[in-house]
Write a protein that holds these residues in place. Structure first.
Motif, mmCIF file in Angstrom:
data_model
loop_
_atom_site.group_PDB
_atom_site.id
_atom_site.type_symbol
_atom_site.label_atom_id
_atom_site.label_comp_id
_atom_site.label_asym_id
_atom_site.label_seq_id
_atom_site.Cartn_x
_atom_site.Cartn_y
_atom_site.Cartn_z
ATOM 1 N N ILE A 1 0.842 -1.198 0.000
ATOM 2 C CA ILE A 1 0.000 0.000 0.000
ATOM 3 C C ILE A 1 0.878 1.248 0.000
ATOM 4 O O ILE A 1 0.605 2.229 -0.705
ATOM 5 N N ASP A 2 1.950 1.204 0.778
ATOM 6 C CA ASP A 2 2.878 2.328 0.847
ATOM 7 C C ASP A 2 3.528 2.581 -0.513
ATOM 8 O O ASP A 2 3.652 3.726 -0.958
ATOM 9 N N GLU A 3 3.926 1.501 -1.198
ATOM 10 C CA GLU A 3 4.532 1.642 -2.520
ATOM 11 C C GLU A 3 3.508 2.130 -3.541
ATOM 12 O O GLU A 3 3.838 2.895 -4.450
ATOM 13 N N SER A 4 2.259 1.715 -3.383
ATOM 14 C CA SER A 4 1.197 2.208 -4.266
ATOM 15 C C SER A 4 1.061 3.719 -4.139
ATOM 16 O O SER A 4 0.874 4.428 -5.132
ATOM 17 N N TRP A 5 1.155 4.214 -2.910
ATOM 18 C CA TRP A 5 1.108 5.663 -2.688
ATOM 19 C C TRP A 5 2.257 6.353 -3.426
ATOM 20 O O TRP A 5 2.077 7.402 -4.045
ATOM 21 N N ASN A 6 3.439 5.743 -3.374
ATOM 22 C CA ASN A 6 4.615 6.353 -3.991
ATOM 23 C C ASN A 6 4.500 6.448 -5.511
ATOM 24 O O ASN A 6 4.928 7.436 -6.115
ATOM 25 N N ILE A 7 3.929 5.427 -6.148
ATOM 26 C CA ILE A 7 3.905 5.412 -7.613
ATOM 27 C C ILE A 7 2.651 6.053 -8.197
ATOM 28 O O ILE A 7 2.593 6.308 -9.400
ATOM 29 N N LEU A 8 1.647 6.323 -7.359
ATOM 30 C CA LEU A 8 0.426 6.952 -7.859
ATOM 31 C C LEU A 8 0.584 8.468 -7.981
ATOM 32 O O LEU A 8 1.191 9.112 -7.133
ATOM 33 N N LYS A 9 0.000 9.017 -9.039
ATOM 34 C CA LYS A 9 -0.049 10.462 -9.187
ATOM 35 C C LYS A 9 -1.060 11.030 -8.188
ATOM 36 O O LYS A 9 -1.976 10.321 -7.761
ATOM 37 N N PRO A 10 -0.934 12.304 -7.810
ATOM 38 C CA PRO A 10 -1.967 12.923 -6.971
ATOM 39 C C PRO A 10 -3.325 12.791 -7.660
ATOM 40 O O PRO A 10 -3.464 13.080 -8.845
ATOM 41 N N GLY A 11 -4.320 12.316 -6.942
ATOM 42 C CA GLY A 11 -5.627 12.074 -7.537
ATOM 43 C C GLY A 11 -5.763 10.681 -8.113
ATOM 44 O O GLY A 11 -6.842 10.297 -8.570
ATOM 45 N N GLY A 12 -4.667 9.888 -8.095
ATOM 46 C CA GLY A 12 -4.718 8.520 -8.604
ATOM 47 C C GLY A 12 -5.558 7.626 -7.707
ATOM 48 O O GLY A 12 -5.843 7.960 -6.553
ATOM 49 N N ILE A 13 -5.943 6.472 -8.236
ATOM 50 C CA ILE A 13 -6.854 5.582 -7.509
ATOM 51 C C ILE A 13 -6.221 4.213 -7.273
ATOM 52 O O ILE A 13 -5.606 3.632 -8.162
ATOM 53 N N LEU A 14 -6.382 3.710 -6.044
ATOM 54 C CA LEU A 14 -5.952 2.371 -5.669
ATOM 55 C C LEU A 14 -7.191 1.506 -5.465
ATOM 56 O O LEU A 14 -8.083 1.859 -4.697
ATOM 57 N N VAL A 15 -7.244 0.376 -6.164
ATOM 58 C CA VAL A 15 -8.326 -0.589 -6.005
ATOM 59 C C VAL A 15 -7.752 -1.782 -5.248
ATOM 60 O O VAL A 15 -6.858 -2.460 -5.741
ATOM 61 N N TRP A 16 -8.261 -2.022 -4.055
ATOM 62 C CA TRP A 16 -7.724 -3.078 -3.189
ATOM 63 C C TRP A 16 -8.811 -4.125 -3.010
ATOM 64 O O TRP A 16 -9.761 -3.934 -2.271
#
Length: 240
Positions: free
Chosen positions: A187-202
Motif C-alpha cells: 500500500i505504501d509503494e502504491s502511494w509512492n507510484i500513484l499520481k496525486p488524484g490517482g486511484i488504488l483498487v484493493w
C-alpha cells in the motif's frame, strides 16, 4: 472485506462518516461460492464511470487476477447493481514475482495462470514516483496459516528467493502480522507510484488494510463487502 477504492489526495480531506454515504444492500446476491448478502457504501459524488474514463498508466500488483476487477455502482433512481470488469475495459500492465499467477499442489509449483507483463516485487515497483494513474491489487499474500504451510511444504523449485524468505520467515514466527506488514508495504509503494488524484483498487482485503491506507493518506471512496452465516450456524451474519 470484498473490495475498496481509494483516492490519493495530498491535501487533508474531510473524513465523512459512512452513515452519510449512499448505500445499497442486496440480500441474495449470487456469487461463485453461493448466495450472499452484499453491501456497497459509496461516497457521494463518486462513480465507477469516473474510473472507466480515466486515462493513463494502469498497473496490477501480484496478478493476473483470473476474475478481473469488478466495480459495482448504482444510481439514485434504481436499486439495481451495475457491474464493470475493468480487466476487460482497460489495458492493465500486470506484475508478479513469477511469470504468471502461480498454481501450487502438494508436489510443488504446477504451472501459472495467465501471464505477467513484468516481474516485480510489490514492495518496490519499477515505476517512477507518481508514474501511475491506477493501481490494482487482489488478495496479496495469504493470511491463512494452512495455506502458508502448504506452499512451504511444496518447496517449489522456481519460487523466487524473496518469496521463499518471506514465507519461511512467516512460518517460523507464526505471526499473521508478518503478512500484514507485506500488505502495508505494498500500500505504501502504491502511494509512492500513484499520481496525486490517482486511484488504488484493493480487492479481497481486510479491515486492517483499510485502516493503514487511510492513515497513509488515502481517502476512502467506496467500500464493498459480502456477509456470510456465522460459523456457529446462527442467523447472525459477519462480513468477508
Amino acid at each position: 472485506m470484498e473490495g475498496v477504492h481509494f483516492n490519493k489526495i495530498k491535501t487533508e480531506a474531510k473524513k465523512e462518516p459512512e452513515y452519510g454515504w449512499e448505500n445499497r444492500v442486496w440480500k441474495t446476491r449470487n456469487f461463485e461460492e453461493g448466495q450472499f448478502k452484499y453491501e456497497v457504501f459509496k461516497r457521494e459524488g463518486f462513480g465507477v464511470e469516473d474510473i472507466l474514463k480515466k486515462k493513463g498508466v494502469s498497473v496490477e500488483i501480484a496478478g493476473p487476477t483470473n476474475n478481473g476487477f469488478w466495480f459495482h455502482g448504482f444510481s439514485d433512481k434504481s436499486t439495481e447493481i451495475t457491474s464493470f470488469n475493468l480487466a476487460e475495459v482497460k489495458k492493465i500492465l500486470t506484475s508478479n514475482l513469477y511469470p504468471g499467477a502461480p498454481l501450487f499442489s502438494d508436489e510443488g509449483l504446477v504451472g501459472y495462470s495467465g501471464k505477467a507483463d513484468f516481474i516485480a516485487d510489490a514492495r518496490k515497483m519499477p515505476i517512477k514516483k507518481e508514474g501511475a494513474d491506477l493501481v490494482y491489487c487482489s488478495c496479496l499474500g495469504s493470511i491463512a496459516e494452512n495455506g502458508l504451510k502448504k506452499i512451504i511444504q511444496a518447496k517449489p523449485k522456481d519460487m523466487p528467493a524473496v518469496e521463499k524468505e518471506r514465507l519461511v520467515s512467516e512460518s517460523l514466527s507464526g505471526e499473521i502480522g508478518d503478512n500484514y506488514k507485506l500488505r502495508e508495504q505494498a500500500i505504501d509503494e502504491s502511494w509512492n507510484i500513484l499520481k496525486p488524484g490517482g486511484i488504488l483498487v484493493w480487492q479481497g482485503g481486510v479491515f486492517h488494510d483499510v485502516d493503514f491506507a487511510i492513515k497513509r493518506g488515502f481517502v476512502l471512496l467506496q467500500r464493498e463487502q459480502k456477509y456470510i452465516k456465522t460459523p456457529d450456524g446462527s442467523n447472525d451474519e459477519e462480513p468477508t
